[in-house]
Design a protein around this motif. Structure first.
Motif, short mmCIF file in Angstrom:
data_model
loop_
_atom_site.label_atom_id
_atom_site.label_comp_id
_atom_site.label_asym_id
_atom_site.label_seq_id
_atom_site.Cartn_x
_atom_site.Cartn_y
_atom_site.Cartn_z
N LYS A 210 0.43 -1.32 0.02
CA LYS A 210 0.11 -0.20 -0.02
C LYS A 210 0.91 1.27 0.38
N THR A 211 2.00 0.96 1.11
CA THR A 211 3.15 2.12 0.58
C THR A 211 3.67 2.74 -0.80
N LEU A 212 3.48 1.64 -0.96
CA LEU A 212 4.19 1.72 -2.71
C LEU A 212 3.42 2.13 -3.17
N LYS A 213 2.20 1.64 -3.56
CA LYS A 213 1.01 1.97 -3.99
C LYS A 213 1.25 4.24 -4.16
N HIS A 214 0.84 4.63 -2.42
CA HIS A 214 0.80 5.61 -2.18
C HIS A 214 1.85 6.57 -2.95
N PHE A 215 3.03 5.91 -2.74
CA PHE A 215 3.90 7.06 -3.46
C PHE A 215 4.60 6.14 -4.85
N SER A 216 3.04 5.99 -6.08
CA SER A 216 3.22 5.77 -7.48
C SER A 216 5.00 4.16 -7.59
N TRP A 217 4.84 3.78 -7.27
CA TRP A 217 5.77 3.18 -7.17
C TRP A 217 7.29 3.58 -7.06
N ASN A 218 7.34 4.36 -6.42
CA ASN A 218 8.41 5.40 -5.92
C ASN A 218 8.92 4.75 -5.07
N LYS A 219 10.11 3.41 -5.45
CA LYS A 219 11.16 2.51 -4.22
C LYS A 219 11.95 3.23 -3.02
N SER A 220 12.68 4.95 -3.60
CA SER A 220 13.06 4.73 -2.92
C SER A 220 12.19 6.78 -2.12
N LYS A 221 10.87 6.86 -2.28
CA LYS A 221 9.87 7.46 -0.86
C LYS A 221 9.43 6.72 -0.06
N THR A 222 8.93 5.36 -0.69
CA THR A 222 8.66 4.42 0.05
C THR A 222 9.60 3.66 0.97
N ALA A 223 10.82 3.70 0.21
CA ALA A 223 11.86 3.47 1.83
C ALA A 223 12.06 4.31 2.98
N LYS A 224 12.05 5.44 2.28
CA LYS A 224 11.85 6.74 3.51
C LYS A 224 10.51 6.17 4.60
N ALA A 225 9.67 6.70 3.64
CA ALA A 225 8.62 6.72 4.96
C ALA A 225 8.27 5.27 5.89
N LEU A 226 8.77 4.15 5.11
CA LEU A 226 8.25 3.21 6.18
C LEU A 226 9.98 3.26 7.27
N GLY A 227 10.87 4.23 6.70
CA GLY A 227 11.97 4.06 7.35
C GLY A 227 13.43 3.29 7.69
N ILE A 228 13.14 2.44 6.66
CA ILE A 228 13.95 1.20 5.98
C ILE A 228 14.93 1.97 4.62
N GLU A 229 16.27 0.96 4.40
CA GLU A 229 17.13 1.46 3.80
C GLU A 229 16.50 0.24 2.20
N ARG A 230 17.00 1.24 1.48
CA ARG A 230 16.26 1.26 -0.25
C ARG A 230 16.65 -0.46 -0.27
N THR A 231 17.76 -1.42 0.02
CA THR A 231 18.11 -2.41 -0.60
C THR A 231 17.27 -3.52 0.47
N THR A 232 16.81 -2.52 1.59
CA THR A 232 15.71 -3.70 2.53
C THR A 232 14.57 -3.60 1.46
N LEU A 233 13.67 -2.40 1.21
CA LEU A 233 12.90 -2.84 0.42
C LEU A 233 12.86 -3.83 -0.96
N ASP A 234 14.06 -3.64 -1.59
CA ASP A 234 13.69 -4.09 -2.28
C ASP A 234 14.17 -5.85 -2.71
N ARG A 235 14.89 -5.72 -0.77
CA ARG A 235 14.71 -7.15 -0.61
C ARG A 235 13.50 -7.55 -0.32
N LYS A 236 12.66 -7.47 0.43
CA LYS A 236 11.35 -7.91 1.28
C LYS A 236 10.31 -7.57 -0.10
N ILE A 237 10.44 -6.98 -0.95
CA ILE A 237 9.54 -6.96 -2.64
C ILE A 237 9.94 -8.22 -2.84
N ALA A 238 11.11 -8.42 -2.69
CA ALA A 238 11.22 -9.71 -3.86
C ALA A 238 11.27 -11.06 -3.23
#
Length: 475
Positions: free
Chosen positions: A440-468
């Motif tokens: 839902k956070t990815l949808k909120h930011f139109s799949w902008n991963k950098s903004k999503t990672a910042k909003a979730l309080g995690i690193e971009r690499t961590t977000l990529d790992r969890k998406i996979a």
């Protein structure tokens, strides 16, 4: 004889502090407080570079930093030799390499009749006095920062029990296992345990086991020799060596591969280890503090976590409760974060409105204290002083699980943010909750991963790992 060196740090052309370089161990440089040389510059990586004496030369190694390191106007690629007079540029900081004579040399100078040597001695005495004064000032500043970063906020019975457990654990040398949901403050508890222990003057080195593949995690833990694998252009010490005499904090320990768990268990039992590609036994004195948000009992039953390692880690266990189970701490934490971010931003707030407090206390807090911190930080930046209003609180759409009478048979999300928590609800796993939150956070930011990672309080690499991991894809 090994030359003695010191680094003098300059900001805006003026010297601020000096650091001695020791030939018997690496000097680490970075923004993280566990480094020997701590640079307060956002352009500096947490672990930016190291300086060590090897093969008869002083060498600086850049640790794949974000913005790089420059030595004598030349960007460092891998490592570079440094000399007396070398200038090291890291962000806005300039580090000048200077010579440092032994006290034996100074004593010899004192005994001579040469006026030049006598003047050198007294000048050096003045320099040493000034250096010690600056070191005391810097030590007080760093201790103040450590106090802020290890202060556990809360007055609920649950947090008072955690405080007692930390005090008991700090007095021992035993392994500590910290358990709790993501965002409850497990690293904070680990730091508090280290800072209250007899090892507080030693380093505390942190490593997230979920951030690396099996081969890279082995290298991060135990280091590697030059040529051990493709890309290993230099010898690198591991986190265990870097933490010698202190504490190593291993977050998300359940993500460690079973093969590596066996090696890790041997090191826990006091066995020596070798760097990847090396054959020299290395022994260290390190206290291990591990953390996980998984159910280790289930992981053991499923064969993903070694039973013997499970019992070895649970010498001392500290469970940090989720924020929803210590609601008496919500107002205290919110006020703490409000004061902190008000000072950092210069936007002065007097407190929260009654409606804002009611919203905070009614919310489910799936992201725990980390989510509360991020919400208050945004409110400080986007709100209008002097009071935080309900409209300033951007809580997540992933609120409480739905009541049991949900006709779909699947836990759904509440439609209104901050709705009161029901006493009856349909259970949902933390993994499914995290998957829905990320989606839902990815949808909120139109799949902008950098903004999503910042909003979730995690690193971009961590977000990529969890998406996979969760196989999250666009609609």
């Amino acid at each position: 004889m090994t030359p003695n060196l010191e680094l003098v740090c300059f900001r805006n052309g003026a010297p601020t502090v000096a650091f001695f370089l020791r030939a018997d161990r690496p000097t680490t440089i970075g923004r993280a407080i566990e480094n020997v040389v701590v640079l307060n510059d956002e352009r500096c990586s947490r672990f930016h570079a190291t300086i060590e004496f090897r093969d008869g030369k002083w060498r600086l190694t850049d640790l794949n930093s974000r913005n790089g390191t420059i030595v004598d106007s030349i960007p460092v690629k891998g490592n570079a030799e440094i000399f007396v007079g070398s200038k090291i540029q890291i962000g806005r900081e300039t580090l000048l390499v200077e010579s440092q004579r032994d006290f034996g040399d100074i004593v010899q100078d004192r005994g001579t009749t040469s006026s030049r040597n006598s003047a050198d001695y007294y000048n050096r005495q003045d320099e040493l006095t000034a250096y010690l004064d600056s070191e005391r000032t810097e030590n007080r500043r760093l201790r103040g920062l450590l106090g802020q970063n290890t202060e556990m906020i809360g007055a609920s019975p649950a947090m008072l029990e955690v405080e007692k457990c930390v005090e008991r654990a700090a007095k021992t040398k035993s392994t500590v296992l910290i358990r709790g949901e993501s965002g409850v403050g497990k690293e904070l508890v680990a730091r508090a345990t280290h800072e209250r222990s007899s090892r507080r003057l030693g380093p505390m080195v942190c490593l997230n086991c979920a951030a690396f593949s099996e081969s890279l995690l082995t290298s991060e833990l135990f280091g590697h020799e030059k040529g051990a694998f493709t890309g290993a252009t230099e010898t690198k010490i591991g986190k265990f060596e870097a933490a010698d005499g202190g504490t190593i904090f291993l977050d998300e320990i359940a993500e460690m591969n079973p093969g590596l768990q066996a090696t890790f268990l041997r090191v826990l039992e006091g066995a020596t280890f070798e760097r990847v590609g090396g054959n020299k036994p290395i022994s260290v004195d390190v206290r291990v503090v591990a953390a996980t948000n998984r159910n280790l009992e289930e992981e053991v039953a499923a064969g993903r976590f070694r039973r013997d390692l499970y019992f070895r880690l649970r010498v001392l266990e500290i469970t940090v409760p989720p924020l929803r189970e210590r609601r008496g701490d919500i107002d205290i934490l919110a006020e703490h974060f409000l004061e902190r971010f008000s000072q950092e931003t210069g936007r002065r707030y007097q407190g929260f409105s009654a409606e804002a407090k009611a919203t905070l206390n009614a919310y489910w807090w799936p992201g725990n204290v980390r989510e509360l911190k991020n919400i208050v930080e945004r409110a400080v930046l986007m709100g209008n002083p002097p009071t935080i209003q309900k409209a300033d609180l951007l809580t997540s759409a992933l609120g409480e699980p739905a009541p049991e009478n949900n006709q779909s048979g699947v836990a759904s999300q509440v439609s209104s943010v901050g709705a009161p928590i029901s006493e009856r609800f349909e259970p949902i796993s933390l993994k499914e909750m995290e998957k829905q939150l990320i989606f839902k956070t990815l949808k909120h930011f139109s799949w902008n991963k950098s903004k999503t990672a910042k909003a979730l309080g995690i690193e971009r690499t961590t977000l990529d790992r969890k998406i996979a991991l969760y196989e999250i894809a666009r609609d």
